[in-house]
Write an enzyme that holds these catalytic residues in place. Structure first.
Site, mmCIF file in Angstrom:
data_model
loop_
_atom_site.group_PDB
_atom_site.id
_atom_site.type_symbol
_atom_site.label_atom_id
_atom_site.label_comp_id
_atom_site.label_asym_id
_atom_site.label_seq_id
_atom_site.Cartn_x
_atom_site.Cartn_y
_atom_site.Cartn_z
ATOM 1 N N SER A 99 0.839 -1.204 0.000
ATOM 2 C CA SER A 99 0.000 0.000 0.000
ATOM 3 C C SER A 99 0.870 1.249 0.000
ATOM 4 O O SER A 99 1.765 1.387 0.840
ATOM 5 C CB SER A 99 -0.917 0.030 1.223
ATOM 6 N N VAL B 177 7.381 2.274 4.114
ATOM 7 C CA VAL B 177 8.322 1.611 3.222
ATOM 8 C C VAL B 177 7.823 1.674 1.779
ATOM 9 O O VAL B 177 8.591 1.940 0.857
ATOM 10 C CB VAL B 177 8.582 0.152 3.667
ATOM 11 N N CYS B 178 6.534 1.467 1.578
ATOM 12 C CA CYS B 178 5.971 1.504 0.216
ATOM 13 C C CYS B 178 6.116 2.893 -0.400
ATOM 14 O O CYS B 178 6.444 3.034 -1.575
ATOM 15 C CB CYS B 178 4.497 1.096 0.236
ATOM 16 N N SER B 179 5.868 3.897 0.408
ATOM 17 C CA SER B 179 6.003 5.273 -0.049
ATOM 18 C C SER B 179 7.454 5.566 -0.420
ATOM 19 O O SER B 179 7.736 6.119 -1.491
ATOM 20 C CB SER B 179 5.520 6.209 1.063
ATOM 21 N N THR C 240 8.460 3.746 -3.695
ATOM 22 C CA THR C 240 7.919 4.371 -4.897
ATOM 23 C C THR C 240 8.627 5.685 -5.196
ATOM 24 O O THR C 240 8.950 5.974 -6.351
ATOM 25 C CB THR C 240 6.395 4.551 -4.757
#
Length: 168
Positions: free
Chosen positions: A54, A59-61, A64
């Site tokens: 998500s 971490v995902c942010s 990306t």
């Protein structure tokens, strides 16, 4: 079979594990304007596919944003895609807020087509396991990383190195 954990708890991945040398399986995901997107839509380009659970998590942010920065140096023959199960509207809101313009965010929320095709759909959570795939211009998978612990970062340098090898 790939063994993956989420917060140190084992999870079940649905679909088929993809390995380097495989022909990339097709999939259908949604763009931020709800249009279907398939592997064929980027045919003839090198694809770096960054998979995250998500975008609204740390971490995902970071993952990306990191690939968004790297995309500038990879050239026009490379398409960087981030796939999650976030709704397309949430992805659009996130990319605008984070000023992410070099990565296409795509949603697999509808039917987990990508998740099952690449063996990253987490059965227990209906999220995608953190992973990286590099696919060459002929749809051959040249690099795969299934991150063992979903809350950890992938190996950014190895993925970028693989893309750069394909662009030379």
């Amino acid at each position: 079979m790939v063994n993956v954990t989420f917060k140190e708890n084992p999870v079940t991945l649905l679909g088929t594990e993809v390995t380097a040398g495989d022909k990339a399986p097709d999939f259908t995901v949604l763009s931020n304007d709800l249009k279907p997107v398939t592997l064929n839509d980027s045919k003839g380009k090198i694809r770096l596919i960054s998979v995250v659970p998500s975008l609204d998590t740390g971490v995902c942010s970071e993952q990306t944003r990191k690939f968004n920065e790297e995309a500038l140096s990879l050239g026009d023959d490379v398409e960087v895609l981030t796939i999650s199960v976030d709704l397309p509207f949430a992805q659009a809101r996130w990319t605008a807020a984070e000023d992410v313009k070099n990565v296409k965010t795509l949603s697999d929320h509808r039917d987990l087509s990508f998740g099952e095709a690449f063996g990253v759909a987490i059965k227990e959570l209906r999220l995608l396991a953190r992973s990286i795939f590099v696919i060459d211009k002929d749809d051959k998978v040249t690099y795969v990383e299934y991150v063992q612990e979903v809350t950890n970062h992938p190996d950014y340098a190895k993925a970028i190195e693989e893309v750069k090898k394909l662009t030379n």
